[in-house]
Design a protein around this motif. Structure first.
Motif, mmCIF file in Angstrom:
data_model
loop_
_atom_site.group_PDB
_atom_site.id
_atom_site.type_symbol
_atom_site.label_atom_id
_atom_site.label_comp_id
_atom_site.label_asym_id
_atom_site.label_seq_id
_atom_site.Cartn_x
_atom_site.Cartn_y
_atom_site.Cartn_z
ATOM 1 N N ASP A 288 1.137 -1.059 -0.053
ATOM 2 C CA ASP A 288 -0.024 0.415 0.279
ATOM 3 C C ASP A 288 0.715 1.330 0.016
ATOM 4 O O ASP A 288 0.682 2.036 -0.354
ATOM 5 C CB ASP A 288 -0.491 0.029 1.073
ATOM 6 C CG ASP A 288 -1.961 -0.849 0.579
ATOM 7 O OD1 ASP A 288 -2.323 -1.841 0.357
ATOM 8 O OD2 ASP A 288 -2.994 -1.091 2.222
ATOM 9 N N LEU A 289 2.328 1.404 0.771
ATOM 10 C CA LEU A 289 2.898 2.657 0.688
ATOM 11 C C LEU A 289 3.947 2.456 -0.231
ATOM 12 O O LEU A 289 5.063 3.327 -0.438
ATOM 13 C CB LEU A 289 3.856 2.503 2.005
ATOM 14 C CG LEU A 289 2.409 1.923 3.075
ATOM 15 C CD1 LEU A 289 4.016 2.201 4.836
ATOM 16 C CD2 LEU A 289 1.637 4.331 3.367
ATOM 17 N N GLY A 290 3.580 1.699 -1.498
ATOM 18 C CA GLY A 290 5.117 0.980 -2.501
ATOM 19 C C GLY A 290 6.413 1.010 -1.822
ATOM 20 O O GLY A 290 6.743 1.495 -2.090
ATOM 21 N N LEU A 291 6.396 0.787 -0.447
ATOM 22 C CA LEU A 291 8.012 0.352 -0.613
ATOM 23 C C LEU A 291 8.804 -0.765 -0.748
ATOM 24 O O LEU A 291 8.269 -1.528 -1.133
ATOM 25 C CB LEU A 291 7.826 0.533 1.785
ATOM 26 C CG LEU A 291 7.492 1.189 2.211
ATOM 27 C CD1 LEU A 291 7.203 0.732 4.160
ATOM 28 C CD2 LEU A 291 7.893 2.473 2.027
ATOM 29 N N LYS A 292 10.088 -0.665 -1.727
ATOM 30 C CA LYS A 292 10.884 -1.605 -2.159
ATOM 31 C C LYS A 292 11.955 -1.854 -0.740
ATOM 32 O O LYS A 292 12.356 -0.954 0.419
ATOM 33 C CB LYS A 292 11.040 -1.032 -3.467
ATOM 34 C CG LYS A 292 9.594 -0.897 -4.022
ATOM 35 C CD LYS A 292 10.303 -0.287 -5.588
ATOM 36 C CE LYS A 292 11.130 1.045 -5.511
ATOM 37 N NZ LYS A 292 10.534 2.174 -5.099
ATOM 38 N N PRO A 293 13.083 -2.727 -0.953
ATOM 39 C CA PRO A 293 13.735 -3.187 -0.568
ATOM 40 C C PRO A 293 14.555 -2.032 -0.176
ATOM 41 O O PRO A 293 15.413 -1.421 -1.125
ATOM 42 C CB PRO A 293 14.272 -4.409 -0.681
ATOM 43 C CG PRO A 293 13.473 -5.283 -1.245
ATOM 44 C CD PRO A 293 12.842 -3.753 -1.888
ATOM 45 N N TRP A 294 15.224 -1.770 0.799
ATOM 46 C CA TRP A 294 16.430 -0.432 1.099
ATOM 47 C C TRP A 294 15.337 1.310 0.879
ATOM 48 O O TRP A 294 16.154 2.212 1.051
ATOM 49 C CB TRP A 294 17.745 -0.346 0.021
ATOM 50 C CG TRP A 294 17.507 -1.730 0.142
ATOM 51 C CD1 TRP A 294 18.111 -2.776 -0.991
ATOM 52 C CD2 TRP A 294 18.708 -2.655 1.109
ATOM 53 N NE1 TRP A 294 18.053 -3.615 -0.281
ATOM 54 C CE2 TRP A 294 18.921 -3.392 1.005
ATOM 55 C CE3 TRP A 294 18.767 -2.070 2.377
ATOM 56 C CZ2 TRP A 294 19.677 -4.617 2.228
ATOM 57 C CZ3 TRP A 294 19.648 -2.799 3.377
ATOM 58 C CH2 TRP A 294 20.265 -4.416 3.401
ATOM 59 N N ASP A 295 14.207 1.486 0.836
ATOM 60 C CA ASP A 295 13.475 2.859 0.657
ATOM 61 C C ASP A 295 14.240 3.527 2.288
ATOM 62 O O ASP A 295 14.401 1.993 3.236
ATOM 63 C CB ASP A 295 12.072 2.288 0.622
ATOM 64 C CG ASP A 295 11.689 2.760 -1.038
ATOM 65 O OD1 ASP A 295 12.649 2.117 -1.456
ATOM 66 O OD2 ASP A 295 10.494 1.908 -1.097
ATOM 67 N N ARG A 296 14.203 4.227 2.066
ATOM 68 C CA ARG A 296 14.222 5.393 3.751
ATOM 69 C C ARG A 296 12.533 5.826 3.903
ATOM 70 O O ARG A 296 11.821 5.833 3.611
ATOM 71 C CB ARG A 296 15.121 6.709 3.574
ATOM 72 C CG ARG A 296 16.600 6.487 2.819
ATOM 73 C CD ARG A 296 17.063 7.387 2.705
ATOM 74 N NE ARG A 296 17.041 8.382 3.649
ATOM 75 C CZ ARG A 296 18.406 9.216 4.841
ATOM 76 N NH1 ARG A 296 19.132 8.656 3.501
ATOM 77 N NH2 ARG A 296 18.359 9.059 5.618
ATOM 78 N N VAL A 297 13.141 4.901 5.760
ATOM 79 C CA VAL A 297 11.639 5.613 6.397
ATOM 80 C C VAL A 297 11.499 6.178 7.006
ATOM 81 O O VAL A 297 12.897 6.058 8.264
ATOM 82 C CB VAL A 297 10.604 4.316 6.945
ATOM 83 C CG1 VAL A 297 10.303 3.688 5.487
ATOM 84 C CG2 VAL A 297 11.932 3.659 7.867
ATOM 85 N N VAL A 298 10.772 6.991 7.920
ATOM 86 C CA VAL A 298 10.647 7.938 8.538
ATOM 87 C C VAL A 298 10.947 7.355 10.043
ATOM 88 O O VAL A 298 9.004 7.114 9.537
ATOM 89 C CB VAL A 298 10.692 9.441 8.513
ATOM 90 C CG1 VAL A 298 10.646 10.343 9.768
ATOM 91 C CG2 VAL A 298 11.177 10.062 6.779
ATOM 92 N N ILE A 299 10.991 7.687 11.479
ATOM 93 C CA ILE A 299 10.140 6.944 12.306
ATOM 94 C C ILE A 299 10.422 8.157 13.305
ATOM 95 O O ILE A 299 11.446 8.369 13.771
ATOM 96 C CB ILE A 299 11.074 5.896 13.050
ATOM 97 C CG1 ILE A 299 11.230 4.628 11.584
ATOM 98 C CG2 ILE A 299 10.203 5.072 14.231
ATOM 99 C CD1 ILE A 299 11.735 2.957 12.700
ATOM 100 N N PHE A 300 8.580 8.562 13.522
ATOM 101 C CA PHE A 300 8.925 9.486 14.715
ATOM 102 C C PHE A 300 7.949 9.270 15.768
ATOM 103 O O PHE A 300 6.733 7.915 16.018
ATOM 104 C CB PHE A 300 8.205 11.061 14.097
ATOM 105 C CG PHE A 300 7.375 10.661 13.515
ATOM 106 C CD1 PHE A 300 6.180 11.388 14.261
ATOM 107 C CD2 PHE A 300 7.344 10.436 11.939
ATOM 108 C CE1 PHE A 300 4.584 11.119 13.032
ATOM 109 C CE2 PHE A 300 6.588 10.773 11.534
ATOM 110 C CZ PHE A 300 4.860 11.117 12.287
ATOM 111 N N ALA A 301 7.885 9.620 17.201
ATOM 112 C CA ALA A 301 6.486 9.273 18.362
ATOM 113 C C ALA A 301 5.686 11.025 18.095
ATOM 114 O O ALA A 301 6.334 11.349 18.345
ATOM 115 C CB ALA A 301 7.265 9.095 19.717
ATOM 116 N N PRO A 302 4.488 11.012 17.679
ATOM 117 C CA PRO A 302 3.912 12.174 17.876
ATOM 118 C C PRO A 302 2.921 11.656 19.458
ATOM 119 O O PRO A 302 2.785 13.084 19.561
ATOM 120 C CB PRO A 302 2.468 11.459 17.539
ATOM 121 C CG PRO A 302 2.676 10.072 17.129
ATOM 122 C CD PRO A 302 3.848 9.181 17.163
#
Length: 69
Positions: A24-38
């Motif tokens: 659904d997010l169109g993620l592929k191996p080695w794509d960068r993601v952001v992790i944050f805490a709301p």
């Protein structure tokens, strides 16, 4: 909001993103993601390119873009 399932932390503290969420997010191996805490007890994982796009859109909306120089 959509629930993609429940996953576990691995022995190296890694998290597997469920296949349907990756698709659904169109993620592929080695794509960068952001992790944050709301908040103190939540984290959000989002594609870095989407965060970059959203920040640019907000910057443009409020006239903060450097492109206007």
């Amino acid at each position: 909001m959509k629930l993609y399932g429940i996953t576990k932390l691995g022995s190296k503290w890694q998290v597997v993103i469920p296949q349907e969420a990756r698709e659904d997010l169109g993620l592929k191996p080695w794509d960068r993601v952001v992790i944050f805490a709301p908040s103190e007890k939540w984290i959000v994982i989002a594609p870095a390119e989407e965060i970059k796009k959203q920040l640019k859109d907000f910057s443009d909306l409020f006239g903060l873009s450097d492109d206007e120089d």
